[in-house]
Scaffold this motif. Sequence first.
Motif, PDB file in Angstrom:
ATOM      1  N   UNK A 129      -0.188   7.687   8.423  1.00 54.67           N
ATOM      2  CA  UNK A 129      -1.049   7.324   7.180  1.00 54.67           C
ATOM      3  C   UNK A 129      -2.509   7.424   7.857  1.00 54.67           C
ATOM      4  N   UNK A 130      -3.225   7.987   6.889  1.00 59.37           N
ATOM      5  CA  UNK A 130      -4.658   8.164   7.379  1.00 59.37           C
ATOM      6  C   UNK A 130      -5.433   6.678   7.423  1.00 59.37           C
ATOM      7  N   UNK A 131      -6.743   6.744   7.892  1.00 56.19           N
ATOM      8  CA  UNK A 131      -7.179   5.293   8.030  1.00 56.19           C
ATOM      9  C   UNK A 131      -7.431   4.840   6.589  1.00 56.19           C
ATOM     10  N   UNK A 132      -7.771   5.456   5.746  1.00 58.99           N
ATOM     11  CA  UNK A 132      -8.030   4.720   4.260  1.00 58.99           C
ATOM     12  C   UNK A 132      -6.748   4.304   3.891  1.00 58.99           C
ATOM     13  N   UNK A 133      -5.505   4.839   3.792  1.00 60.02           N
ATOM     14  CA  UNK A 133      -4.202   4.295   3.457  1.00 60.02           C
ATOM     15  C   UNK A 133      -3.700   3.057   4.237  1.00 60.02           C
ATOM     16  N   UNK A 134      -4.135   3.383   5.389  1.00 53.36           N
ATOM     17  CA  UNK A 134      -3.774   2.293   6.464  1.00 53.36           C
ATOM     18  C   UNK A 134      -4.339   0.822   6.121  1.00 53.36           C
ATOM     19  N   UNK A 135      -5.715   1.037   5.828  1.00 58.10           N
ATOM     20  CA  UNK A 135      -6.435   0.149   5.336  1.00 58.10           C
ATOM     21  C   UNK A 135      -6.013  -0.731   3.901  1.00 58.10           C
ATOM     22  N   UNK A 136      -5.589   0.183   3.225  1.00 59.53           N
ATOM     23  CA  UNK A 136      -5.074  -0.432   1.811  1.00 59.53           C
ATOM     24  C   UNK A 136      -3.632  -1.058   1.969  1.00 59.53           C
ATOM     25  N   UNK A 137      -2.984  -0.425   2.927  1.00 57.96           N
ATOM     26  CA  UNK A 137      -1.499  -0.957   3.476  1.00 57.96           C
ATOM     27  C   UNK A 137      -1.956  -2.560   4.126  1.00 57.96           C
ATOM     28  N   UNK A 138      -2.840  -2.595   4.838  1.00 56.83           N
ATOM     29  CA  UNK A 138      -3.165  -3.829   5.342  1.00 56.83           C
ATOM     30  C   UNK A 138      -3.594  -4.885   4.386  1.00 56.83           C
ATOM     31  N   UNK A 139      -4.234  -4.429   3.422  1.00 54.98           N
ATOM     32  CA  UNK A 139      -4.851  -5.482   2.437  1.00 54.98           C
ATOM     33  C   UNK A 139      -3.549  -5.792   1.673  1.00 54.98           C
ATOM     34  N   UNK A 140      -2.646  -4.910   1.331  1.00 57.28           N
ATOM     35  CA  UNK A 140      -1.362  -5.282   0.528  1.00 57.28           C
ATOM     36  C   UNK A 140      -0.412  -6.371   1.109  1.00 57.28           C
ATOM     37  N   UNK A 141      -0.452  -5.972   2.670  1.00 58.70           N
ATOM     38  CA  UNK A 141       0.143  -7.124   3.421  1.00 58.70           C
ATOM     39  C   UNK A 141      -0.579  -8.432   3.343  1.00 58.70           C
ATOM     40  N   UNK A 142      -1.878  -8.435   3.523  1.00 59.56           N
ATOM     41  CA  UNK A 142      -2.515  -9.719   3.642  1.00 59.56           C
ATOM     42  C   UNK A 142      -2.388 -10.547   2.023  1.00 59.56           C
ATOM     43  N   UNK A 143      -2.250  -9.632   1.230  1.00 55.50           N
ATOM     44  CA  UNK A 143      -2.235 -10.344  -0.270  1.00 55.50           C
ATOM     45  C   UNK A 143      -0.714 -10.662  -0.596  1.00 55.50           C
ATOM     46  N   UNK A 144       0.400 -10.328   0.128  1.00 52.63           N
ATOM     47  CA  UNK A 144       1.624 -10.487  -0.387  1.00 52.63           C
ATOM     48  C   UNK A 144       1.981 -12.019  -0.826  1.00 52.63           C
ATOM     49  N   UNK A 145       1.384 -13.064  -0.152  1.00 55.11           N
ATOM     50  CA  UNK A 145       1.769 -14.509  -0.524  1.00 55.11           C
ATOM     51  C   UNK A 145       0.801 -15.050  -1.476  1.00 55.11           C
TER      52      UNK A 145
END
Length: 657
Positions: A129-145
């Motif tokens: 993943x490029x940096x922008x997608x990686x950061x989007x995935x990190x936000x998705x992980x943080x918002x799961x709960x």
Amino acid sequence: MLQAIGLTSTPRRDLPPAVDDLTFEARPGAVTALLGPAGAGKTTALRLMLQLEPGRGVTYFRGRPLHRVAQPAREVGVLLGDVPGHPSRTVRSQLRMLCAAVGVPGVRADDMLRAVGLIGVHDQRIGTLPLGMDRRLGLASALLGDPHALLLDEPGAGLSVRESAWLYELLRTHADEGGTVLYTTTDPKDAARNADRVVTLDRGRLVADQDATEFARTRLRPRVAVRTPHAARLAAVLAQESRAARRPVEVVAEGGNRISVYGSDCATVGEAAFRNGVLLHRLADETGETGVTGGPRQTGRPRQTGGSGQAGGWGRTGGTGQTVEPRPAGEPRRAGETRPAVPSAVTPSPPGGPSASAAGTPTPSVPETRTPPPSETPAPPVSEAPAARPLRPRASRRAPHRSPLRPVRYEVRRLLGVPSTPLVAVGVLLISVVLAVLLARSGRTPLPAVLAGWPGLSPLPPAALGAGLLGAFSFGEEYRYPALTTGRGAVPRRLGLLLAKLAVAAVVGAVLAVLVVVADLEALRLVYGGELIPVPHNWPTLCANWFGLVTGCAWAGVLGAGVFRAAAAGVAAVLAVPVVFAPPLRQLLSGVPGRSLAGLPARLREFARVEWSTAADRWVMGAVRVVGQPVGVALALTLTVLLCAYVLSGLRSRARW
């Protein structure tokens, strides 16, 4: 409400603490920026708040410390740097694994992929993943709960202007829904533009805690940006006129044909240029710190702007030419208030990312301050994804449920989500089949060793080594890619996760043991015929030996990697059983006269006052013989020592907090 009180990190050697008596609060419905230069202690402060680093102080999340929150994933979502996932795991597999740890349904992963605009790349591996997608995935992980508070460490670092604008719009949406957002940054203009309140750190101590409007007025230096082919001439003219008028004006050469004028305004600079016949290509008011240290200064010290954090402090971070439009004085944003228009220099993409422009919505041009590398540019699949759906109100979402099967589901998804598991299993089967055919050809190897593919030169059969390797990976990946530690949904030191890993490792080892025996038996029948393979009379004892050896090696790998926090340590613990511990125990047991165990099942029945059949007697005797062998004794002792070391290390790590 997020309240940090007296946060102080543990100092190392003779160095001062990275964070020293830090106290501040982040309010719900607002975005709070933790501002400071590199090394100011911002990341350490976040880790102290999450209890990921030893130190003093306490952090209250809506009135409760984190260790007293029943469902941490419901309370706080975390993004510390890049996504700490296995690089071979796919985006969807990563989120589904974290869903099991958090306790939300697996469909939540697809919802979050749509929300962050990654539904088109759900099968792409994390490592690509490029940096922008990686950061989007990190936000998705943080918002799961669906957490109330979001803690992010420099989420916009390295992103393009468009990606940064999208990210901060998502954070603003979370705050407008009543959540608390706290993020760190090194850019004062970023804090003034995107935050409601700015907490400034310097060398681990609190410097200022201000509203964003007050921060922009006192900490950001207003200036006039000028672009002219006669920069040196205009700078000399402005310096001469300021000295004649005795005005505190400072002219700084930005390089090339650009200069910045402090202590003046556009009208004064434009009139001076007109009187002296200087051609101007650009004349604009800007607010922000220049960060230029090498340019020639035409006048003396700059004019101070006053306030608790004056412009002459730490905050020179590099002039980017972006225009900052702070909120007007006396009109701060309140919780739930709609956000004002974003400045044109950072016009965000739609909530689904670049996908909205692909759907036909015109997007204004964005004057980027730098050209991002290809790794930061959104890939075509993201632009083809449908627009993200808006997040539902927080009250309508289902809360994470607590279940004893949560760590088991997490471990199963972790095991099946990486390619190493099928590769190890296939490798074990192929090696066992080849060894079984070669051992049976000589005719001198006993049938149990042939079916196990265990030559005399090898310390362990391939199935035991493979089970130990998979067991070592179970904890080695947790510490190498600590997805659970930052998420606080579960941590590797929790007892439930340990029991889940031991249970799954035992099942995997048993399945691997059965597959190896079946594959070797079929290979022997195919090559040599079935009439040469008799069934031994003591097959229950042999089965107990086989399953006990494979399961014990799997457990040794799990505990070894858990104690020493590395997969290599788990493999070393598996190999130490036959190589280091078994030979001395074999010599020790050979010199001790044995005692008959013929009446052991009857004595056990009498002691337990339970009746069982004669078939159960045979299984009991088989298990006793397995444990009584040197390898069995060495394996039992190794597992006992590792389990005690794991428990003691877990208690010691808790005592450090």
